[in-house]
Design a protein around this motif. Structure first.
Motif, PDB file in Angstrom:
ATOM      1  N   LEU A  42      30.091 -27.405 -22.940  1.00 30.92           N
ATOM      2  CA  LEU A  42      29.870 -27.994 -24.263  1.00 30.92           C
ATOM      3  C   LEU A  42      28.425 -28.435 -24.435  1.00 30.92           C
ATOM      4  CD1 LEU A  42      31.060 -29.201 -26.960  1.00 30.92           C
ATOM      5  CD2 LEU A  42      31.350 -31.334 -25.670  1.00 30.92           C
ATOM      6  N   LEU A  43      27.863 -29.040 -23.388  1.00 25.07           N
ATOM      7  CA  LEU A  43      26.512 -29.599 -23.472  1.00 25.07           C
ATOM      8  C   LEU A  43      25.435 -28.599 -23.076  1.00 25.07           C
ATOM      9  CD1 LEU A  43      27.141 -33.153 -21.946  1.00 25.07           C
ATOM     10  CD2 LEU A  43      27.318 -32.405 -24.331  1.00 25.07           C
ATOM     11  N   ASN A  44      25.864 -27.401 -22.672  1.00 24.83           N
ATOM     12  CA  ASN A  44      24.919 -26.354 -22.243  1.00 24.83           C
ATOM     13  C   ASN A  44      24.043 -26.857 -21.108  1.00 24.83           C
ATOM     14  OD1 ASN A  44      23.752 -23.802 -22.304  1.00 24.83           O
ATOM     15  ND2 ASN A  44      22.161 -24.430 -23.760  1.00 24.83           N
ATOM     16  N   ALA A  45      24.728 -27.394 -20.088  1.00 26.85           N
ATOM     17  CA  ALA A  45      24.025 -27.973 -18.934  1.00 26.85           C
ATOM     18  C   ALA A  45      24.761 -27.588 -17.663  1.00 26.85           C
ATOM     19  CB  ALA A  45      23.961 -29.495 -19.066  1.00 26.85           C
ATOM     20  N   PRO A  46      24.099 -27.589 -16.516  1.00 27.40           N
ATOM     21  CA  PRO A  46      24.787 -27.333 -15.252  1.00 27.40           C
ATOM     22  C   PRO A  46      25.814 -28.435 -14.977  1.00 27.40           C
ATOM     23  CG  PRO A  46      22.403 -27.167 -14.994  1.00 27.40           C
ATOM     24  CD  PRO A  46      22.639 -27.769 -16.332  1.00 27.40           C
ATOM     25  N   PRO A  47      26.886 -28.117 -14.261  1.00 27.25           N
ATOM     26  CA  PRO A  47      27.908 -29.124 -13.977  1.00 27.25           C
ATOM     27  C   PRO A  47      27.370 -30.388 -13.313  1.00 27.25           C
ATOM     28  CG  PRO A  47      28.763 -26.947 -13.484  1.00 27.25           C
ATOM     29  CD  PRO A  47      27.299 -26.778 -13.819  1.00 27.25           C
ATOM     30  N   ARG A  48      26.418 -30.258 -12.391  1.00 28.40           N
ATOM     31  CA  ARG A  48      25.923 -31.464 -11.712  1.00 28.40           C
ATOM     32  C   ARG A  48      25.177 -32.367 -12.702  1.00 28.40           C
ATOM     33  NH1 ARG A  48      20.577 -31.301 -10.671  1.00 28.40           N
ATOM     34  NH2 ARG A  48      19.485 -29.312 -10.911  1.00 28.40           N
ATOM     35  N   ILE A  49      24.490 -31.760 -13.671  1.00 27.38           N
ATOM     36  CA  ILE A  49      23.793 -32.544 -14.701  1.00 27.38           C
ATOM     37  C   ILE A  49      24.817 -33.195 -15.639  1.00 27.38           C
ATOM     38  CG2 ILE A  49      22.177 -32.459 -16.614  1.00 27.38           C
ATOM     39  CD1 ILE A  49      20.885 -32.117 -13.883  1.00 27.38           C
ATOM     40  N   ALA A  50      25.865 -32.439 -15.965  1.00 27.83           N
ATOM     41  CA  ALA A  50      26.915 -32.983 -16.829  1.00 27.83           C
ATOM     42  C   ALA A  50      27.597 -34.176 -16.170  1.00 27.83           C
ATOM     43  CB  ALA A  50      27.946 -31.898 -17.156  1.00 27.83           C
ATOM     44  N   LEU A  51      27.873 -34.065 -14.869  1.00 29.33           N
ATOM     45  CA  LEU A  51      28.511 -35.171 -14.149  1.00 29.33           C
ATOM     46  C   LEU A  51      27.598 -36.389 -14.114  1.00 29.33           C
ATOM     47  CD1 LEU A  51      30.836 -36.292 -12.488  1.00 29.33           C
ATOM     48  CD2 LEU A  51      29.790 -35.245 -10.449  1.00 29.33           C
ATOM     49  N   ALA A  52      26.329 -36.176 -13.855  1.00 26.09           N
ATOM     50  CA  ALA A  52      25.379 -37.291 -13.843  1.00 26.09           C
ATOM     51  C   ALA A  52      25.309 -37.956 -15.219  1.00 26.09           C
ATOM     52  CB  ALA A  52      23.994 -36.795 -13.424  1.00 26.09           C
ATOM     53  N   TYR A  53      25.389 -37.141 -16.273  1.00 29.29           N
ATOM     54  CA  TYR A  53      25.359 -37.679 -17.635  1.00 29.29           C
ATOM     55  C   TYR A  53      26.607 -38.514 -17.911  1.00 29.29           C
ATOM     56  CZ  TYR A  53      24.539 -37.761 -22.694  1.00 29.29           C
ATOM     57  OH  TYR A  53      24.323 -38.148 -23.994  1.00 29.29           O
ATOM     58  N   LEU A  54      27.761 -38.054 -17.429  1.00 28.53           N
ATOM     59  CA  LEU A  54      28.997 -38.830 -17.595  1.00 28.53           C
ATOM     60  C   LEU A  54      28.875 -40.199 -16.941  1.00 28.53           C
ATOM     61  CD1 LEU A  54      31.770 -36.134 -16.949  1.00 28.53           C
ATOM     62  CD2 LEU A  54      31.128 -37.174 -19.131  1.00 28.53           C
ATOM     63  N   HIS A  55      28.330 -40.234 -15.739  1.00 28.71           N
ATOM     64  CA  HIS A  55      28.149 -41.515 -15.046  1.00 28.71           C
ATOM     65  C   HIS A  55      27.164 -42.404 -15.799  1.00 28.71           C
ATOM     66  CE1 HIS A  55      30.604 -40.956 -11.500  1.00 28.71           C
ATOM     67  NE2 HIS A  55      30.082 -39.747 -11.291  1.00 28.71           N
ATOM     68  N   LYS A  56      26.136 -41.797 -16.362  1.00 28.48           N
ATOM     69  CA  LYS A  56      25.161 -42.561 -17.134  1.00 28.48           C
ATOM     70  C   LYS A  56      25.828 -43.182 -18.356  1.00 28.48           C
ATOM     71  CE  LYS A  56      20.720 -42.177 -19.544  1.00 28.48           C
ATOM     72  NZ  LYS A  56      19.621 -41.256 -19.958  1.00 28.48           N
ATOM     73  N   ILE A  57      26.649 -42.396 -19.059  1.00 25.63           N
ATOM     74  CA  ILE A  57      27.371 -42.921 -20.219  1.00 25.63           C
ATOM     75  C   ILE A  57      28.281 -44.072 -19.784  1.00 25.63           C
ATOM     76  CG2 ILE A  57      29.117 -42.388 -21.969  1.00 25.63           C
ATOM     77  CD1 ILE A  57      28.044 -39.498 -21.968  1.00 25.63           C
ATOM     78  N   ASP A  58      28.973 -43.879 -18.675  1.00 26.17           N
ATOM     79  CA  ASP A  58      29.922 -44.885 -18.184  1.00 26.17           C
ATOM     80  C   ASP A  58      29.217 -46.195 -17.853  1.00 26.17           C
ATOM     81  OD1 ASP A  58      32.481 -45.768 -17.475  1.00 26.17           O
ATOM     82  OD2 ASP A  58      32.143 -45.273 -15.372  1.00 26.17           O
ATOM     83  N   ARG A  59      27.978 -46.091 -17.391  1.00 26.86           N
ATOM     84  CA  ARG A  59      27.204 -47.293 -17.066  1.00 26.86           C
ATOM     85  C   ARG A  59      26.579 -47.930 -18.304  1.00 26.86           C
ATOM     86  NH1 ARG A  59      25.256 -43.818 -12.908  1.00 26.86           N
ATOM     87  NH2 ARG A  59      23.310 -43.544 -14.105  1.00 26.86           N
ATOM     88  N   GLY A  60      26.747 -47.264 -19.440  1.00 28.91           N
ATOM     89  CA  GLY A  60      26.154 -47.793 -20.675  1.00 28.91           C
ATOM     90  C   GLY A  60      24.722 -47.388 -20.861  1.00 28.91           C
ATOM     91  N   GLY A  61      24.307 -46.361 -20.120  1.00 31.32           N
ATOM     92  CA  GLY A  61      22.916 -45.923 -20.198  1.00 31.32           C
ATOM     93  C   GLY A  61      22.680 -44.906 -21.292  1.00 31.32           C
TER      94      GLY A  61
END
Length: 296
Positions: A277-296
């Motif tokens: 969906l985000l047109n990104a590698p899975p490892r980048i997508a996972l890092a982004y999910l964690h960033k969102i979860d942290r409120g970043g």
């Protein structure tokens, strides 16, 4: 996180439904006629604003309402129902009921307070159903997480309909919430069946115990209430081939799968879908999910 404070004095409520209805039409009629309770915190905030009505604007009211999915759907349904039949296909008028804020602007402050008197509360409704109240707390936390992830995805994609995407993600589970409010025994049976066999699909259990799927009920209610075309479409999981709908679906899915942490077995598939969906590698997508979860 939504905090549910102690409720005020109890009110008389309709009896709980303990037996399933035969089909989607019957369930739709039942919930169209059912009272929708709201969070005690919302009811209290609205009464505080009522006391200073002349000083209240749409932004102040929206702040009190938009953290409560039950009050949000109640408002959207009322405002959408006030539209004249002649403008139902008017996209401009339709957009005025997309979100809580736009609905309040369309309705007006004084008419809001005239129609919405002191609200029945979820806490009073489920006072004798502690398991149902706990389940509602879980759903409310999940709704907030879904909205948080939906915002992250929509901002990354620079989607022009970000506000409606957030609304769709936040309201995604409102039919399940209504079931817990009005038929807690049936909702608990579904919950127990899922807990006993996590491999069973939710839709299969729902059809077995309710004769319907809750996603279908949500769609039927939104259409019966004449909610905006865009909001209804974004909430329809059958159109997940559309990027904006997939944004909502994946936000709801990852919110559900991360409620108890990040070790859910379904998460790798979620991450792969989000990466696409985000047109990104899975490892980048996972890092982004964690960033969102942290409120970043």
């Amino acid at each position: 996180m939504v905090e549910i404070p102690p409720s005020a004095a109890p009110v008389v409520a309709a009896p709980y439904r303990t037996e399933p209805l035969p089909d989607l039409a019957a369930w739709t009629r039942y919930f169209v006629d059912a009272e929708i309770p709201v969070l005690a915190a919302t009811a209290q905030a609205l009464e505080q604003l009522r006391a200073i009505e002349d000083d209240v604007d749409a932004a102040m009211l929206a702040k009190a309402i938009q953290t409560d999915p039950l009050m949000s759907i109640k408002l959207l349904a009322f405002v959408a129902g006030k539209r004249k039949p002649s403008i139902l296909n008017d996209e401009g008028a339709d957009a005025k009921t997309d979100t809580v804020t736009s609905a309040l602007v369309m309705l007006g402050i004084a008419p809001f307070f005239r129609h919405f008197g002191p609200q029945p509360t979820l806490e009073d409704r489920l006072r004798d159903q502690p398991q149902a109240l706990d389940a509602m707390r879980e759903l409310l936390r999940r709704a907030e997480r879904a909205r948080m992830f939906a915002l992250g995805f929509a901002v990354h994609r620079a989607d022009l309909d970000v506000d409606v995407i957030l609304q769709a993600a936040f309201l995604h589970d409102f039919a399940e919430m209504l079931l817990w409010c009005h038929a807690p025994t049936l909702a608990l049976a579904i919950h127990d069946a899922q807990s006993a066999d996590p491999t069973l699909r939710s839709a299969t259990i729902q059809r077995s115990l309710l004769n319907i799927e809750l996603d279908d009920l949500a769609q039927a209610l939104m259409q019966r209430w004449r909610l905006s075309t865009l909001l209804v479409r974004l909430s329809d999981t059958r159109h997940a081939e559309q990027a904006a709908v997939r944004n909502v679906v994946l936000a709801v899915r990852v919110a559900r799968h991360t409620m108890q942490g990040w070790d859910n077995a379904a998460l790798p598939d979620d991450v792969d879908a989000i990466a696409e969906l985000l047109n990104a590698p899975p490892r980048i997508a996972l890092a982004y999910l964690h960033k969102i979860d942290r409120g970043g």
